[in-house]
Design a protein around this motif. Sequence first.
Motif, PDB file in Angstrom:
ATOM      1  N   CYS A  75       0.408  -1.221   0.336  1.00  4.20           N
ATOM      2  CA  CYS A  75      -0.291   0.230  -0.050  1.00  4.20           C
ATOM      3  C   CYS A  75       0.812   0.910   0.194  1.00  4.20           C
ATOM      4  CB  CYS A  75      -1.061   0.021   1.165  1.00  4.20           C
ATOM      5  SG  CYS A  75      -1.766  -1.192   1.812  1.00  4.20           S
ATOM      6  N   PRO A  76       1.086   1.470  -0.636  1.00  4.94           N
ATOM      7  CA  PRO A  76       0.162   1.632  -2.307  1.00  4.94           C
ATOM      8  C   PRO A  76       1.647   1.278  -3.512  1.00  4.94           C
ATOM      9  CG  PRO A  76       1.979   4.260  -2.595  1.00  4.94           C
ATOM     10  CD  PRO A  76       1.902   3.796  -0.960  1.00  4.94           C
ATOM     11  N   CYS A  77       0.720   0.099  -3.985  1.00  2.00           N
ATOM     12  CA  CYS A  77       1.244  -1.011  -5.145  1.00  2.00           C
ATOM     13  C   CYS A  77       0.325  -0.452  -6.929  1.00  2.00           C
ATOM     14  CB  CYS A  77       1.607  -2.578  -4.955  1.00  2.00           C
ATOM     15  SG  CYS A  77       0.093  -2.855  -4.462  1.00  2.00           S
ATOM     16  N   CYS A  78       1.234  -0.746  -7.916  1.00  2.00           N
ATOM     17  CA  CYS A  78       0.075  -0.792  -9.027  1.00  2.00           C
ATOM     18  C   CYS A  78       0.557  -2.123  -9.773  1.00  2.00           C
ATOM     19  CB  CYS A  78       0.465   0.655 -10.201  1.00  2.00           C
ATOM     20  SG  CYS A  78      -0.630   0.873 -11.270  1.00  2.00           S
TER      21      CYS A  78
ATOM     22  N   GLU B 242      -4.424  -2.028  -8.219  1.00  2.00           N
ATOM     23  CA  GLU B 242      -4.371  -0.993  -7.613  1.00  2.00           C
ATOM     24  C   GLU B 242      -3.978  -1.184  -6.523  1.00  2.00           C
ATOM     25  OE1 GLU B 242      -2.807   3.344  -7.786  1.00  2.00           O
ATOM     26  OE2 GLU B 242      -4.315   2.451  -9.103  1.00  2.00           O
ATOM     27  N   CYS B 243      -3.417  -0.351  -4.899  1.00  2.00           N
ATOM     28  CA  CYS B 243      -3.913  -0.390  -3.571  1.00  2.00           C
ATOM     29  C   CYS B 243      -3.101   0.988  -3.611  1.00  2.00           C
ATOM     30  CB  CYS B 243      -3.075  -1.700  -3.109  1.00  2.00           C
ATOM     31  SG  CYS B 243      -3.197  -2.947  -3.234  1.00  2.00           S
ATOM     32  N   SER B 244      -3.744   1.446  -2.872  1.00  2.69           N
ATOM     33  CA  SER B 244      -3.410   3.299  -2.052  1.00  2.69           C
ATOM     34  C   SER B 244      -3.297   2.972  -1.112  1.00  2.69           C
ATOM     35  CB  SER B 244      -5.244   3.717  -1.829  1.00  2.69           C
ATOM     36  OG  SER B 244      -5.789   3.503  -0.429  1.00  2.69           O
TER      37      SER B 244
ATOM     38  N   ASN C 287      -8.306  -1.539  -5.974  1.00  2.00           N
ATOM     39  CA  ASN C 287      -9.155  -2.185  -7.553  1.00  2.00           C
ATOM     40  C   ASN C 287      -8.671  -3.700  -7.537  1.00  2.00           C
ATOM     41  OD1 ASN C 287      -9.810  -1.919 -10.172  1.00  2.00           O
ATOM     42  ND2 ASN C 287      -9.199  -0.263 -10.767  1.00  2.00           N
TER      43      ASN C 287
ATOM     44  N   MET D 125      -5.058   7.421  -5.926  1.00  2.00           N
ATOM     45  CA  MET D 125      -4.601   5.880  -6.466  1.00  2.00           C
ATOM     46  C   MET D 125      -4.352   6.378  -8.218  1.00  2.00           C
ATOM     47  SD  MET D 125      -7.789   3.126  -5.635  1.00  2.00           S
ATOM     48  CE  MET D 125      -6.953   1.311  -6.278  1.00  2.00           C
ATOM     49  N   ARG D 126      -4.001   6.149  -9.190  1.00  2.00           N
ATOM     50  CA  ARG D 126      -3.032   6.933 -10.133  1.00  2.00           C
ATOM     51  C   ARG D 126      -3.995   6.439 -11.386  1.00  2.00           C
ATOM     52  NH1 ARG D 126       2.826   4.086 -11.048  1.00  2.00           N
ATOM     53  NH2 ARG D 126       3.154   3.708  -8.823  1.00  2.00           N
TER      54      ARG D 126
END
Length: 158
Positions: free
Chosen positions: A15-18, A61-63, A85, A156-157
């Motif tokens: 958290c976060p990651c994409c 994705e994670c915030s 997400n 989030m992106r």
Amino acid sequence: MRLAGARRLERSRFCPCCFGFDENFKFSAFVGLGGNIGNSARRFDRFIRALSNDRRFHIVECSPILINAAFGYEAQADFSNAVINLQTSLGSNVLLKILQHYERKFKRVRSFKNAPRTLDLDILYFSGLSRKSERLRIPHKGAGERLSVIVPMGLMRG
């Protein structure tokens, strides 16, 4: 700018990651993560790892994690909240059952409304659909108004 109830943002391993989109899945869902018992950041990472190992899902994705004041029942510790997400080909009712299974696996106890919890998982949005039944409401009640959802989603992106 100061947001009432917001304490700070935290990061953890996931958290976060994409990870990006995977075109092999039919639906997209935003799931809210919450907790205020024990080390929530570590628990969120363990949940995200479990979900990423579950072939029925792909995490997009994670915030980051928002630490915020409890609401509803306020005589408890601050909450950690994040949003993921994810993609799935399962319907929303099946997703709900699986998320409830994960809550039990992570020792969630429903002692009273808004009680402290180890892991709270809510389907916030599901592929732009609306649904209102006794067991499931999409979008989740208050999703567009709660600080615990708006701030993480805003970071989030995608």
